[in-house]
Design an enzyme around this catalytic site. Sequence first.
Site, PDB file in Angstrom:
ATOM      1  N   TYR A  96       0.804  -1.239   0.000  1.00  0.00           N
ATOM      2  CA  TYR A  96       0.000   0.000   0.000  1.00  0.00           C
ATOM      3  C   TYR A  96       0.833   1.284   0.000  1.00  0.00           C
ATOM      4  O   TYR A  96       0.519   2.209  -0.749  1.00  0.00           O
ATOM      5  CB  TYR A  96      -1.029  -0.032   1.149  1.00  0.00           C
ATOM      6  CG  TYR A  96      -2.220  -0.880   0.762  1.00  0.00           C
ATOM      7  CD1 TYR A  96      -3.330  -0.318   0.143  1.00  0.00           C
ATOM      8  CD2 TYR A  96      -2.212  -2.254   0.954  1.00  0.00           C
ATOM      9  CE1 TYR A  96      -4.404  -1.101  -0.259  1.00  0.00           C
ATOM     10  CE2 TYR A  96      -3.277  -3.049   0.558  1.00  0.00           C
ATOM     11  CZ  TYR A  96      -4.368  -2.469  -0.049  1.00  0.00           C
ATOM     12  OH  TYR A  96      -5.419  -3.252  -0.460  1.00  0.00           O
ATOM     13  N   GLU A 138      -8.774  -6.959   4.255  1.00  0.00           N
ATOM     14  CA  GLU A 138      -7.980  -8.041   3.650  1.00  0.00           C
ATOM     15  C   GLU A 138      -7.291  -8.888   4.722  1.00  0.00           C
ATOM     16  O   GLU A 138      -7.126 -10.104   4.539  1.00  0.00           O
ATOM     17  CB  GLU A 138      -6.976  -7.451   2.649  1.00  0.00           C
ATOM     18  CG  GLU A 138      -7.692  -6.987   1.369  1.00  0.00           C
ATOM     19  CD  GLU A 138      -6.940  -5.936   0.551  1.00  0.00           C
ATOM     20  OE1 GLU A 138      -5.719  -5.788   0.725  1.00  0.00           O
ATOM     21  OE2 GLU A 138      -7.594  -5.256  -0.269  1.00  0.00           O
TER      22      GLU A 138
HETATM   23  C1  HEM Z   1      -6.395   2.146  -1.524  1.00  0.00           C
HETATM   24  C2  HEM Z   1      -5.705   1.602  -2.490  1.00  0.00           C
HETATM   25  C3  HEM Z   1      -6.286   0.778  -3.595  1.00  0.00           C
HETATM   26  C4  HEM Z   1      -7.473   0.920  -4.251  1.00  0.00           C
HETATM   27  C5  HEM Z   1      -8.550   1.990  -4.043  1.00  0.00           C
HETATM   28  C6  HEM Z   1      -7.539  -0.149  -5.231  1.00  0.00           C
HETATM   29  C7  HEM Z   1      -8.595  -0.354  -6.086  1.00  0.00           C
HETATM   30  C8  HEM Z   1      -8.675  -1.375  -6.992  1.00  0.00           C
HETATM   31  C9  HEM Z   1      -9.794  -1.605  -7.870  1.00  0.00           C
HETATM   32  C10 HEM Z   1     -11.066  -0.781  -7.932  1.00  0.00           C
HETATM   33  C11 HEM Z   1      -9.506  -2.705  -8.595  1.00  0.00           C
HETATM   34  C12 HEM Z   1     -10.369  -3.332  -9.689  1.00  0.00           C
HETATM   35  C13 HEM Z   1     -11.078  -4.486  -9.109  1.00  0.00           C
HETATM   36  C14 HEM Z   1     -11.670  -5.380 -10.145  1.00  0.00           C
HETATM   37  O1  HEM Z   1     -10.928  -5.922 -10.965  1.00  0.00           O
HETATM   38  O2  HEM Z   1     -12.863  -5.577 -10.102  1.00  0.00           O
HETATM   39  C15 HEM Z   1      -8.220  -3.181  -8.169  1.00  0.00           C
HETATM   40  C16 HEM Z   1      -7.596  -4.299  -8.692  1.00  0.00           C
HETATM   41  C17 HEM Z   1      -6.286  -4.594  -8.458  1.00  0.00           C
HETATM   42  N1  HEM Z   1      -5.486  -4.054  -7.499  1.00  0.00           N
HETATM   43 FE1  HEM Z   1      -5.956  -2.550  -6.274  1.00  0.00          FE
HETATM   44  N2  HEM Z   1      -6.405  -0.914  -5.143  1.00  0.00           N
HETATM   45  C18 HEM Z   1      -5.622  -0.382  -4.158  1.00  0.00           C
HETATM   46  C19 HEM Z   1      -4.392  -0.860  -3.742  1.00  0.00           C
HETATM   47  C20 HEM Z   1      -3.697  -1.869  -4.372  1.00  0.00           C
HETATM   48  C21 HEM Z   1      -2.363  -2.289  -4.004  1.00  0.00           C
HETATM   49  C22 HEM Z   1      -1.547  -1.753  -2.839  1.00  0.00           C
HETATM   50  C23 HEM Z   1      -2.000  -3.277  -4.884  1.00  0.00           C
HETATM   51  C24 HEM Z   1      -0.719  -4.055  -4.936  1.00  0.00           C
HETATM   52  C25 HEM Z   1       0.383  -3.557  -5.357  1.00  0.00           C
HETATM   53  C26 HEM Z   1      -3.125  -3.470  -5.790  1.00  0.00           C
HETATM   54  C27 HEM Z   1      -3.150  -4.384  -6.808  1.00  0.00           C
HETATM   55  C28 HEM Z   1      -4.249  -4.635  -7.587  1.00  0.00           C
HETATM   56  C29 HEM Z   1      -4.250  -5.610  -8.658  1.00  0.00           C
HETATM   57  C30 HEM Z   1      -3.067  -6.471  -9.085  1.00  0.00           C
HETATM   58  C31 HEM Z   1      -5.536  -5.590  -9.203  1.00  0.00           C
HETATM   59  C32 HEM Z   1      -6.063  -6.415 -10.369  1.00  0.00           C
HETATM   60  C33 HEM Z   1      -5.644  -5.653 -11.551  1.00  0.00           C
HETATM   61  C34 HEM Z   1      -5.527  -6.493 -12.729  1.00  0.00           C
HETATM   62  O3  HEM Z   1      -4.643  -7.332 -12.714  1.00  0.00           O
HETATM   63  O4  HEM Z   1      -6.325  -6.286 -13.613  1.00  0.00           O
HETATM   64  N3  HEM Z   1      -4.122  -2.602  -5.444  1.00  0.00           N
HETATM   65  N4  HEM Z   1      -7.740  -2.367  -7.192  1.00  0.00           N
END
Ligand code: HEM
Length: 404
Positions: A96, A138
Amino acid sequence: MALSQKTIDIIKSTVPVLEEHGVTITSVFYKNMFNNHPELLNIFNHANQSRGRQQTALANMVLAAAKNIDQLESVLPAVMPVAHKHRGLGVKPEHYPIVGKHLLEAIKEVLGDAATDEIINAWAEAYGVIAQVFIDIEANMYKEAEEGGWGDFKELEVVDKVKESDVITSFYLKAKDGKPLPTYKAGQYISVRVRVPGEQFTSIRHYSLSCAPGKEFYRISVKREADFEPVGKVSNYLHDHVNVGDAIEASAPAGDFVLNMEETAPVALISGGVGLTPMMSMLETLVENNSDREVTYIHSARHEGVHAFSEEACELAGKLKHGSCYYGYQSPANKDGGHHFTGYITKEFLADKITKDTICYVCGPEPFLKSVVNMLVQLGVSDENIRYEFFGPALALEKVEAAV
Ligand code: HEM
Ligand SMILES: Cc1cc2nc3c(=O)[nH]c(=O)nc-3n(C[C@H](O)[C@H](O)[C@H](O)COP(=O)(O)OP(=O)(O)OC[C@H]3O[C@@H](n4cnc5c(N)ncnc54)[C@H](O)[C@@H]3O)c2cc1C
């Protein structure tokens, strides 16, 4: 940590400008973050990045949270599916601050002089609060998975591989260490991690479990994505190179698009294309539980050749006390082939099969989802009773106004 009123005011007043630049900011953010932390490319889906899908998803969520920064509980329902995905992908608390740092730097880079220290500090504080919401939720999900004996990725062996249609193949999986697999809820998915030969990084994709829980194996059913160039990386790799005896890695079942077994109202399982996988699990679960609910299974496929589980689904529905099964094709090869509709699912067709009180589970490609969800809204089904899953980054589907 509570935010001061001043911070809240700054956040709220800067949301419009961020909305304007939101997608640009997150694009810059990803570019810089992957330059500095290439190891994160083991987690992120490069195809989603290339198509700008992930940028939109993250930008939307940060802004939605920011808009509601003084009442974050109102965004919790939107946080849950993302937290499930994060847990399935292996996103950890230490990630994060990396995301936060690069997000703030991207805001600075794009807004230039308009991004004063005061604004940046307020956003740093707000990001910390939003991130903590995800980290806490989480942490519970990891705890639950660990209690089930499966906190991280683990090796699963392919014990059977079955072609279900011209484009969909099922993989039957058991734990390589021989331990029993934990149970799951019908509708959940596992996140599969593979290293495709020639690729520098691992690739993770989610696949719904396509049969009822409680068996000694898991089954996933994967559609070969080959209609567009470049062809889908993981689905083609699984189809072409992963065979009985091979191992793949996966994390424990996740997801909140699940059949609620406490409910007794009529239920409709409506799918398009490979969106039938969670529906097969739900249907079989209803059968195995001798459900006396009214169950309507509706499936739409392009044609007979790509229609998976055609016999299995209707056989299952036939075992229910009040089950019915309908399917149709956009371009049937056999015009008189026993299908129930030709072309797309229409509002009239749905009106004939469901009532306002039917709980509808919907899954399929984006245009299918949009169309079916909108029709259900028009038929008076409440938001609460329309539950859908999209097989990509979750999108807010634009619903039409409910017809009065
Ligand atoms: C407050 C911080 C964060 C928010 C608001 C956020 C929000 C989101 C949202 C809305 C999605 C799309 C969900 C979906 O596919 O339906 C997502 C997917 C994802 N998030 Fe986060 N996220 C955050 C932090 C993080 C962090 C720290 C990581 C790791 C480094 C991360 C890694 C990912 C990955 C790998 C995906 C799937 C993306 C893909 O492979 O298509 N996120 N996140
Ligand atoms: C909750 C959930 C459950 C799912 N369940 C299932 C399931 O049961 N069965 C199933 O088959 N799938 C399921 N999916 C979808 C699955 O996770 C994968 O997204 C799918 O298999 C495609 O992955 P891929 O690696 O083959 O394609 P990717 O390589 O990720 O490509 C996806 C698409 O993007 C296009 N693309 C790739 N690179 C680019 C680029 N540079 N520019 C433009 N376009 C590009 C490709 O042509 C392809 O059409 C599910 C997804 C989710 C989120």
